[in-house]
Scaffold this motif. Sequence first.
Motif, PDB file in Angstrom:
ATOM      1  N   ARG A   1      -1.331 -28.232  22.293  1.00 36.42           N
ATOM      2  CA  ARG A   1      -1.412 -28.680  23.817  1.00 36.42           C
ATOM      3  C   ARG A   1      -1.529 -29.940  23.190  1.00 36.42           C
ATOM      4  NH1 ARG A   1      -5.123 -30.120  28.170  1.00 36.42           N
ATOM      5  NH2 ARG A   1      -4.533 -29.211  29.943  1.00 36.42           N
TER       6      ARG A   1
ATOM      7  N   GLY B   1      -1.503 -32.507  25.699  1.00 39.62           N
ATOM      8  CA  GLY B   1      -2.392 -33.070  26.714  1.00 39.62           C
ATOM      9  C   GLY B   1      -1.610 -33.251  28.084  1.00 39.62           C
ATOM     10  N   VAL B   2      -2.258 -33.472  28.987  1.00 35.10           N
ATOM     11  CA  VAL B   2      -1.799 -33.639  30.602  1.00 35.10           C
ATOM     12  C   VAL B   2      -0.953 -34.696  30.451  1.00 35.10           C
ATOM     13  CG1 VAL B   2      -2.496 -34.407  32.969  1.00 35.10           C
ATOM     14  CG2 VAL B   2      -4.100 -32.961  31.497  1.00 35.10           C
TER      15      VAL B   2
ATOM     16  N   GLU C   1      -0.657 -35.530  36.950  1.00 34.58           N
ATOM     17  CA  GLU C   1      -1.887 -34.968  37.654  1.00 34.58           C
ATOM     18  C   GLU C   1      -1.442 -35.101  39.075  1.00 34.58           C
ATOM     19  OE1 GLU C   1      -5.882 -36.460  36.269  1.00 34.58           O
ATOM     20  OE2 GLU C   1      -4.578 -37.746  34.973  1.00 34.58           O
TER      21      GLU C   1
ATOM     22  N   TYR D   1       8.440 -29.998  39.185  1.00 34.03           N
ATOM     23  CA  TYR D   1       7.344 -29.219  39.375  1.00 34.03           C
ATOM     24  C   TYR D   1       7.158 -28.696  40.926  1.00 34.03           C
ATOM     25  CZ  TYR D   1       5.541 -33.719  40.931  1.00 34.03           C
ATOM     26  OH  TYR D   1       5.250 -35.013  41.601  1.00 34.03           O
TER      27      TYR D   1
ATOM     28  N   GLU E   1      -0.957 -23.836  34.368  1.00 29.81           N
ATOM     29  CA  GLU E   1      -1.993 -23.850  33.470  1.00 29.81           C
ATOM     30  C   GLU E   1      -2.945 -22.625  34.183  1.00 29.81           C
ATOM     31  OE1 GLU E   1      -2.395 -25.361  30.662  1.00 29.81           O
ATOM     32  OE2 GLU E   1      -3.178 -27.258  30.982  1.00 29.81           O
TER      33      GLU E   1
ATOM     34  N   VAL F   1      -3.014 -29.775  37.384  1.00 32.97           N
ATOM     35  CA  VAL F   1      -2.378 -30.751  36.525  1.00 32.97           C
ATOM     36  C   VAL F   1      -1.369 -29.953  35.785  1.00 32.97           C
ATOM     37  CG1 VAL F   1      -4.492 -32.248  36.088  1.00 32.97           C
ATOM     38  CG2 VAL F   1      -3.980 -30.143  34.540  1.00 32.97           C
ATOM     39  N   PHE F   2      -0.338 -30.649  35.114  1.00 32.13           N
ATOM     40  CA  PHE F   2       0.628 -30.040  33.996  1.00 32.13           C
ATOM     41  C   PHE F   2       0.407 -30.871  32.654  1.00 32.13           C
ATOM     42  CE2 PHE F   2       2.712 -29.941  38.282  1.00 32.13           C
ATOM     43  CZ  PHE F   2       3.133 -28.583  38.411  1.00 32.13           C
ATOM     44  N   ALA F   3       0.378 -29.657  31.959  1.00 32.91           N
ATOM     45  CA  ALA F   3       0.444 -29.945  30.291  1.00 32.91           C
ATOM     46  C   ALA F   3       1.684 -29.846  29.565  1.00 32.91           C
ATOM     47  CB  ALA F   3      -1.028 -29.480  29.939  1.00 32.91           C
TER      48      ALA F   3
ATOM     49  N   ASP G   1      -7.675 -26.893  38.709  1.00 32.09           N
ATOM     50  CA  ASP G   1      -7.437 -28.098  37.960  1.00 32.09           C
ATOM     51  C   ASP G   1      -5.841 -28.416  38.127  1.00 32.09           C
ATOM     52  OD1 ASP G   1      -7.540 -30.552  36.444  1.00 32.09           O
ATOM     53  OD2 ASP G   1      -7.645 -29.545  34.522  1.00 32.09           O
TER      54      ASP G   1
ATOM     55  N   TYR H   1       6.210 -25.609  29.099  1.00 34.99           N
ATOM     56  CA  TYR H   1       5.370 -26.309  30.134  1.00 34.99           C
ATOM     57  C   TYR H   1       5.032 -25.165  30.924  1.00 34.99           C
ATOM     58  CZ  TYR H   1       7.640 -30.459  28.314  1.00 34.99           C
ATOM     59  OH  TYR H   1       8.114 -31.206  27.398  1.00 34.99           O
TER      60      TYR H   1
ATOM     61  N   SER I   1       6.727 -35.489  25.805  1.00 37.12           N
ATOM     62  CA  SER I   1       5.352 -35.329  26.011  1.00 37.12           C
ATOM     63  C   SER I   1       4.861 -36.310  26.961  1.00 37.12           C
ATOM     64  CB  SER I   1       4.663 -35.567  24.425  1.00 37.12           C
ATOM     65  OG  SER I   1       5.027 -36.990  24.174  1.00 37.12           O
TER      66      SER I   1
END
Length: 308
Positions: free
Chosen positions: A61, A63-64, A67, A100, A40, A47-49, A45, A37, A121
């Motif tokens: 990856r 995906g997100v 958000e 986060y 980005e 967000v975390f992915a 943007d 993690y 995930s």
Amino acid sequence: MRLYLALILLAPPLAANPVMDGADPHASVVGKTYWLYPTEASSRDPVFAAYRSTDLRSWKREGVILELDKVPWVKADGAPWHGAWAPALAEKKGKFYFYYSVGPQNPTPSRIGVAVGKSPSGPFTDSGKPLLTGGDGFEAIDPMVFTDPSFGGKSWFYAGGSAGAKLRVFEMADDMVSFKREVNVEQPQHFTEGAFMHLRGKIYYLSYSDGKWNDSSYSVHYATAPSPTGPWSYRGKILGSDDKHQGPGHHSFVENPATKEWFIIYHRWETTRKDPPFRGGRKIAVEKVEYDNKGLIQPIKMTDGRAR
């Protein structure tokens, strides 16, 4: 000979460092899978992915997973923009907890949130309020949660850095989205930010970044302790700038569940120049970690080749 050749053909290609764009990588092992993690690469943007790998070399990856624009409390500070930084994952009793950092750090104080999911995930659902807010000389950034198998499974929360360069430690409540108590700890030598805790044998390793995040002074130092909360014995710098890479730091340690080898995952600037501003964004790299017969971490050399 045929078996040997077959194994060579079946082996995945070795990826060279750096392994991906990004910064502040937090790595975890779930079963036989590594999860990563990062912050980005694009700050536009928020967000975390999640990324996954089976070999620390090739990352996919997924995906997100969160958000910031969809977390209601984030905008409550009235700041015109928000950054998504420096996440961490913890697992407990079949659930996953995603911590986060939320910027800005000025003029409104930074905050740390936590979201809950059933899988590494995601999807993750925010708890509904900040877990920790900065202020009074403390910057609420860079969360890390360590669940201690040696002391009844208690979970410890580490955060702080940069402005004030102050480390704070809390014992987590059973729900993992609130604190049971704060523990007063001594400030580790050369601590700036990005604390990480790992346990090897009976030694607790508190590692962290020192220096300024965007220049060549950024580096990784560590201390050892007989418990997750100290007292710390400072052991020195283990990762610093070299002729080809600058400012390595904000890292995590991860253990190969099969071989019991340890690795450090960190970010760095791919540049030979020593004076900022650095160009091109930060990159994430992986190196093998060696310990001596006393359990001390040996200096880590940055590579441009394979992770192991």
